[in-house]
Scaffold this motif. Structure first.
Motif, PDB file in Angstrom:
ATOM      1  N   ALA A  69       0.832  -1.204   0.000  1.00 53.58           N
ATOM      2  CA  ALA A  69       0.000   0.000   0.000  1.00 53.58           C
ATOM      3  C   ALA A  69       0.873   1.263   0.000  1.00 53.58           C
ATOM      4  N   ASP A  70       1.951   1.271   0.758  1.00 57.52           N
ATOM      5  CA  ASP A  70       2.863   2.432   0.785  1.00 57.52           C
ATOM      6  C   ASP A  70       3.503   2.659  -0.588  1.00 57.52           C
ATOM      7  N   ILE A  71       3.943   1.596  -1.224  1.00 55.83           N
ATOM      8  CA  ILE A  71       4.570   1.722  -2.551  1.00 55.83           C
ATOM      9  C   ILE A  71       3.559   2.256  -3.565  1.00 55.83           C
ATOM     10  N   LYS A  72       2.348   1.730  -3.543  1.00 57.80           N
ATOM     11  CA  LYS A  72       1.310   2.211  -4.469  1.00 57.80           C
ATOM     12  C   LYS A  72       0.998   3.678  -4.225  1.00 57.80           C
ATOM     13  N   ARG A  73       0.948   4.077  -2.947  1.00 59.63           N
ATOM     14  CA  ARG A  73       0.654   5.473  -2.619  1.00 59.63           C
ATOM     15  C   ARG A  73       1.766   6.369  -3.152  1.00 59.63           C
ATOM     16  N   LYS A  74       3.020   5.951  -2.992  1.00 55.55           N
ATOM     17  CA  LYS A  74       4.151   6.751  -3.488  1.00 55.55           C
ATOM     18  C   LYS A  74       4.144   6.850  -5.011  1.00 55.55           C
ATOM     19  N   LEU A  75       3.682   5.811  -5.678  1.00 53.80           N
ATOM     20  CA  LEU A  75       3.609   5.822  -7.144  1.00 53.80           C
ATOM     21  C   LEU A  75       2.356   6.539  -7.652  1.00 53.80           C
ATOM     22  N   GLY A  76       1.464   6.884  -6.754  1.00 56.49           N
ATOM     23  CA  GLY A  76       0.242   7.575  -7.153  1.00 56.49           C
ATOM     24  C   GLY A  76      -0.843   6.638  -7.654  1.00 56.49           C
ATOM     25  N   ILE A  77      -0.702   5.386  -7.345  1.00 58.62           N
ATOM     26  CA  ILE A  77      -1.716   4.403  -7.758  1.00 58.62           C
ATOM     27  C   ILE A  77      -2.794   4.374  -6.681  1.00 58.62           C
ATOM     28  N   THR A  78      -3.975   4.840  -7.058  1.00 58.51           N
ATOM     29  CA  THR A  78      -5.097   4.850  -6.111  1.00 58.51           C
ATOM     30  C   THR A  78      -6.030   3.697  -6.429  1.00 58.51           C
ATOM     31  N   PRO A  79      -6.856   3.349  -5.482  1.00 60.55           N
ATOM     32  CA  PRO A  79      -7.824   2.275  -5.755  1.00 60.55           C
ATOM     33  C   PRO A  79      -8.721   2.604  -6.956  1.00 60.55           C
ATOM     34  N   ASN A  81      -7.821   4.373  -9.630  1.00 60.94           N
ATOM     35  CA  ASN A  81      -7.022   4.111 -10.834  1.00 60.94           C
ATOM     36  C   ASN A  81      -6.949   2.612 -11.126  1.00 60.94           C
ATOM     37  N   GLU A  82      -6.768   1.826 -10.084  1.00 56.69           N
ATOM     38  CA  GLU A  82      -6.717   0.376 -10.269  1.00 56.69           C
ATOM     39  C   GLU A  82      -8.042  -0.155 -10.807  1.00 56.69           C
ATOM     40  N   LEU A  83      -9.133   0.376 -10.269  1.00 56.10           N
ATOM     41  CA  LEU A  83     -10.443  -0.038 -10.731  1.00 56.10           C
ATOM     42  C   LEU A  83     -10.628   0.310 -12.199  1.00 56.10           C
ATOM     43  N   LYS A  84     -10.227   1.534 -12.580  1.00 54.41           N
ATOM     44  CA  LYS A  84     -10.340   1.941 -13.987  1.00 54.41           C
ATOM     45  C   LYS A  84      -9.515   1.025 -14.880  1.00 54.41           C
ATOM     46  N   GLN A  85      -8.293   0.708 -14.445  1.00 51.21           N
ATOM     47  CA  GLN A  85      -7.440  -0.172 -15.239  1.00 51.21           C
ATOM     48  C   GLN A  85      -8.056  -1.563 -15.367  1.00 51.21           C
ATOM     49  N   ASN A  86      -8.615  -2.057 -14.270  1.00 55.84           N
ATOM     50  CA  ASN A  86      -9.248  -3.379 -14.314  1.00 55.84           C
ATOM     51  C   ASN A  86     -10.449  -3.387 -15.246  1.00 55.84           C
TER      52      ASN A  86
END
Length: 187
Positions: A69-79, A81-86
């Protein structure tokens, strides 16, 4: 009758609780195989050891999930964004599937056929109306209506005041002559 009373109690006891091992929960329902006290002690120690390993693995997993979760937050990956990608990936998978392509082609062909059918029906109806209009019966009816129209409009367009008093029901004489209005005649 005692068996019926023991049944629900045994059932309640057979449901394992968190951290409780399956052998212990099934102990009262199924008699344990004959084992020595030493074997029983070894199994209890192994049970404690396995439960500790499970707890350690759960803690490690929780720590890894936090790090993720920390790595995703630092990369700017939000839930979101992940949902949109999925969703995008899923939609691409669906649109490239054979079933989707076949269905799409079938619906496209059905749409073209429906459009052609509606065009043909519209043309047929137009032709049928034209045939009816050209029929001798309709022409005769049309001539009679035209004759009637001519007869009815002729007295209204005439400037002869004598015709107006003969009971014609046109509104022009009533408008031109305020004394002849129906409301004034009733008084």
């Amino acid at each position: 009758m005692e068996d019926n009373e023991k049944g629900p109690q045994q059932h309640a006891e057979s449901v394992p609780e968190v951290g409780e091992d399956a052998m212990t929960s099934l102990g009262p329902s199924f008699p344990a195989p004959a084992m020595t006290e030493e074997e029983r002690q070894e199994l209890q120690e192994e049970l404690v050891k396995v439960e500790e390993e499970i707890q350690t693995l759960s803690n490690v997993l929780a720590a890894k999930e936090k790090l993720l979760a920390d790595i995703k937050r630092k990369l700017g990956i939000t839930p979101l964004n992940e949902l949109k990608q999925n969703i995008t990936k899923t939609w691409q998978d669906v649109t490239t599937s054979t079933a989707y392509r076949r269905t799409s082609e079938t619906l496209s062909q059905a749409g073209l056929k429906a459009t052609a059918a509606f065009t043909n029906v519209g043309s047929a109806i137009s032709r049928k109306f034209e045939d009816v209009r050209n029929a001798p019966t309709f022409k005769s009816f049309e001539e009679k209506v035209e004759t009637l129209k001519t007869k009815m409009t002729a007295p209204a367009s005439a400037d002869n005041p004598g015709d107006q008093d003969n009971g014609s029901s046109t509104s022009e004489p009533l408008v031109n002559q305020p004394d002849a209005s129906p409301t004034q005649e009733m008084h």
